[in-house]
Design a protein around this motif. Structure first.
Motif, PDB file in Angstrom:
ATOM      1  N   ASP A  51       0.822  -1.213   0.000  1.00 48.69           N
ATOM      2  CA  ASP A  51       0.000   0.000   0.000  1.00 48.69           C
ATOM      3  C   ASP A  51       0.853   1.260   0.000  1.00 48.69           C
ATOM      4  N   ILE A 111       3.480   1.807   1.537  1.00 51.01           N
ATOM      5  CA  ILE A 111       4.266   2.013   2.758  1.00 51.01           C
ATOM      6  C   ILE A 111       5.592   1.288   2.601  1.00 51.01           C
ATOM      7  N   ASN A 156       8.915  -0.645   2.683  1.00 53.28           N
ATOM      8  CA  ASN A 156       9.588  -1.719   3.422  1.00 53.28           C
ATOM      9  C   ASN A 156       8.805  -2.201   4.640  1.00 53.28           C
ATOM     10  N   ILE A 157       7.489  -2.163   4.551  1.00 52.53           N
ATOM     11  CA  ILE A 157       6.684  -2.546   5.715  1.00 52.53           C
ATOM     12  C   ILE A 157       6.772  -4.061   5.954  1.00 52.53           C
ATOM     13  N   LYS A 183       2.459   6.105   9.965  1.00 53.33           N
ATOM     14  CA  LYS A 183       2.591   4.687   9.620  1.00 53.33           C
ATOM     15  C   LYS A 183       4.052   4.228   9.614  1.00 53.33           C
ATOM     16  N   ASP A 184       4.956   5.102  10.001  1.00 53.22           N
ATOM     17  CA  ASP A 184       6.377   4.777   9.979  1.00 53.22           C
ATOM     18  C   ASP A 184       6.678   3.597  10.915  1.00 53.22           C
ATOM     19  N   LYS A 185       7.519   2.690  10.444  1.00 51.53           N
ATOM     20  CA  LYS A 185       7.878   1.499  11.224  1.00 51.53           C
ATOM     21  C   LYS A 185       8.490   1.831  12.581  1.00 51.53           C
ATOM     22  N   ASN A 245       7.801   4.142  14.724  1.00 49.29           N
ATOM     23  CA  ASN A 245       6.937   4.673  15.783  1.00 49.29           C
ATOM     24  C   ASN A 245       6.634   3.629  16.846  1.00 49.29           C
ATOM     25  N   LEU A 246       6.470   4.086  18.071  1.00 54.60           N
ATOM     26  CA  LEU A 246       6.069   3.206  19.164  1.00 54.60           C
ATOM     27  C   LEU A 246       4.969   3.891  19.951  1.00 54.60           C
ATOM     28  N   GLY A 250       2.124   4.772  19.209  1.00 54.18           N
ATOM     29  CA  GLY A 250       1.376   5.814  18.504  1.00 54.18           C
ATOM     30  C   GLY A 250       2.108   7.147  18.389  1.00 54.18           C
TER      31      GLY A 250
END
Lengths: 352, 352
Positions: free
Chosen positions: A142, A144, A146-147, A311-313, A315-316, A318
């Motif tokens: 979608d 994003i 390297n999700i 949506k960045d990998k 993030n923690l 939220g």
């Protein structure tokens, strides 16, 4: 020039093509597969193919070029080809291309029959300085980046500067952004050297130092739990701008162009939040502004850019997490940045 | 009953649901996701959901049941849901279901953002004895079983016998085939015990021993380079028959039914090639024939069955590789079997 030893494998800088041939000959592989795209197929594949011409146990898998093709459908296509070619667990994949090929090829190899060997032959400056160490493989879902992916090390990386001669200047600049980042986060002296070098085609020495810096960081933190996040400087905002551009522009920004924007925004945030001195902020803007064209960021695009950042990998819980600078050559990880601040940094860039 | 320690994680047999709750509570996860299918959703999910009701940081992802759904499209669906739910790198996946859910859920978790934690809660006898240790994750492409996957260990496995009470007899028999295999390859005594036990619902002790046997093997050879291949007894032919049935039958064979056929064929091959004594061949046929219905294999299906075998992950250099028996309780790996021999073994089965 000495090879660099990464996590269990070498990054080879000298006689790379003959070394690749030796690797394949001595590797006891049942068969090997060269994954490439149409651009690399034209400019780089002939060099490799000529060197390997005396071997007959290989096939070439060519896919369409471009980040928009770095998705799971393309992986399915490559997996099916490997099945059809009868690739077994002792097969080898040679990923010959830019970051799309090395990231996607690494993912395909690391999951085919639960993992076959692969080597990387990065053919762009960006993939040489960015994708050659660290063991990250990945594809987009979608849009994003390297999700989906794995942490899997290649068996070896072969860096050949002959591939770089065919690159258009924009592609050189794309890789250069990562090199400048390496200086900004940990090596003031390297940054100073880059500033004063002829950067139309960075020397192998400069590339070597860049890989060395990245390698020192990833070896200490292979799975990105702590200090490896240093490498994300410029990337929280840069990735969002890159995704936006990919979805909206006819001629999208390169990775490096987007990261240069991200670095300016995040340098401004560093000035606000982690005390990056004013004169260093100005220096960063001058150097990057002198190399990269200015990009128009509108007020209307900010909500979507923020959504991409959310949506960045990295993030923690939220929160949007940025790596910032305290000085040129010193980073600070895990800085929570609020929506207002992020938008203000983009507004600051837009007004430059 | 003691937990079994596998590669860095425990397989818990006692108070499993309370232990799962404790694991989730103490795990410092940002959020957790229960992956389940419609069958498990009906029979098993309520038990787990009640136990976790006091926690509010979870979502349920339900997918369609059945091997035909264990493919990459379903993975994409689950990845997208994780993205939409905002799952970060500190999220946990709880795979609650049979082998389709544990294999696919393990693959999804091991590749989402380059790997998040997951635990397995196998709810069928087959997944308890077969998928609970070994770290294999996988999905099918083009009907080829588990051709894509990773070796990734869960954080823990929770074995609860209350789930087995709702299983139909055919599902019990499906798991039993793997338990019988464990006896056949390395433990004559266990085989003898199974033969004389009430197998309508195998006891937790018998299940425990089966997991123990598999665990001893996989710990010695996590990546299936050598002795782990012992576990493939019955599977070269069995997988081909299973794929055939999945593609051709309205009511396809279960995994265990197909493996039982494979074990009879490969026991016959063992008699021919690795000196399995006649009386032991007869004993195997009598035990398996007494438990599993006979399946019709036609002469016309043999070429397709062979084709399926040729795509087996275990093959090397184009040869079809079988694990055979030298005695009940003793295996022999890497036996190359030729097309004639494989067809003759299927003809032998067909004529029983």
């Amino acid at each position: 020039m000495q090879s660099i030893q990464s996590e269990g494998y070498p990054v080879i800088f000298e006689n790379s093509i003959p070394e690749l041939v030796k690797f394949v000959e001595q590797g006891n592989y049942s068969r090997f597969f060269i994954l490439t795209d149409e651009n690399t197929g034209e400019h780089c594949l002939p060099i490799v193919q000529t060197a390997l011409a005396h071997l007959d146990n290989f096939d070439i898998i060519e896919v369409n070029a471009g980040e928009e093709n770095k998705n799971i459908d393309f992986c399915v296509g490559v997996w099916k080809m490997l099945i059809d070619f009868g690739a077994d667990r002792k097969a080898l994949m040679i990923n010959l291309g830019g970051g799309v090929i090395t990231d996607m090829g690494g993912f395909v190899a690391s999951t085919y029959k639960r993992g076959i060997d692969f080597v990387q032959v990065p053919t762009t400056l960006l993939s040489q300085v960015d994708a050659s160490v660290g063991g990250k493989t990945g594809v987009d879902v979608d849009g994003i980046k390297n999700i989906i992916g794995t942490f899997t090390q290649p068996r070896a990386v072969f860096m050949a500067d002959e591939f770089l001669h065919t690159l258009p200047p924009r592609q050189i600049l794309s890789g250069l952004a990562e090199m400048l980042k390496h200086g900004l986060i940990v090596d003031r002296q390297y940054w100073d050297t880059l500033k004063t070098s002829d950067l139309s085609l960075p020397s192998t020495e400069l590339i070597h130092r860049s890989v060395e810096i990245k390698n020192e960081i990833v070896l200490q933190d292979p799975h990105e739990k702590s200090i490896r996040k240093a490498l994300n400087f410029g990337h929280t905002i840069g990735h969002a701008v890159e995704t936006w551009s990919l979805l909206n522009d006819k001629d999208p920004l390169t990775h490096g162009e987007a990261i240069a924007i991200g670095m300016i925004c995040e340098a401004w945030l560093s000035n606000q939040k982690t005390d990056l001195p004013d004169n260093e902020l100005i220096e960063i803007i001058e150097v990057l502004g002198g190399l990269y064209p200015h990009y128009q960021i509108t007020e209307e695009s900010l909500p979507t850019l923020l959504e991409h950042m959310q949506k960045d990998k990295k993030n923690l819980n939220g929160n949007i997490n940025c790596t910032l600078l305290t000085n040129i050559g010193q980073y600070s990880i895990d800085n929570i940045c609020f929506a207002d601040e992020l938008c203000d940094s983009l507004r600051y860039y837009a007004a430059l």
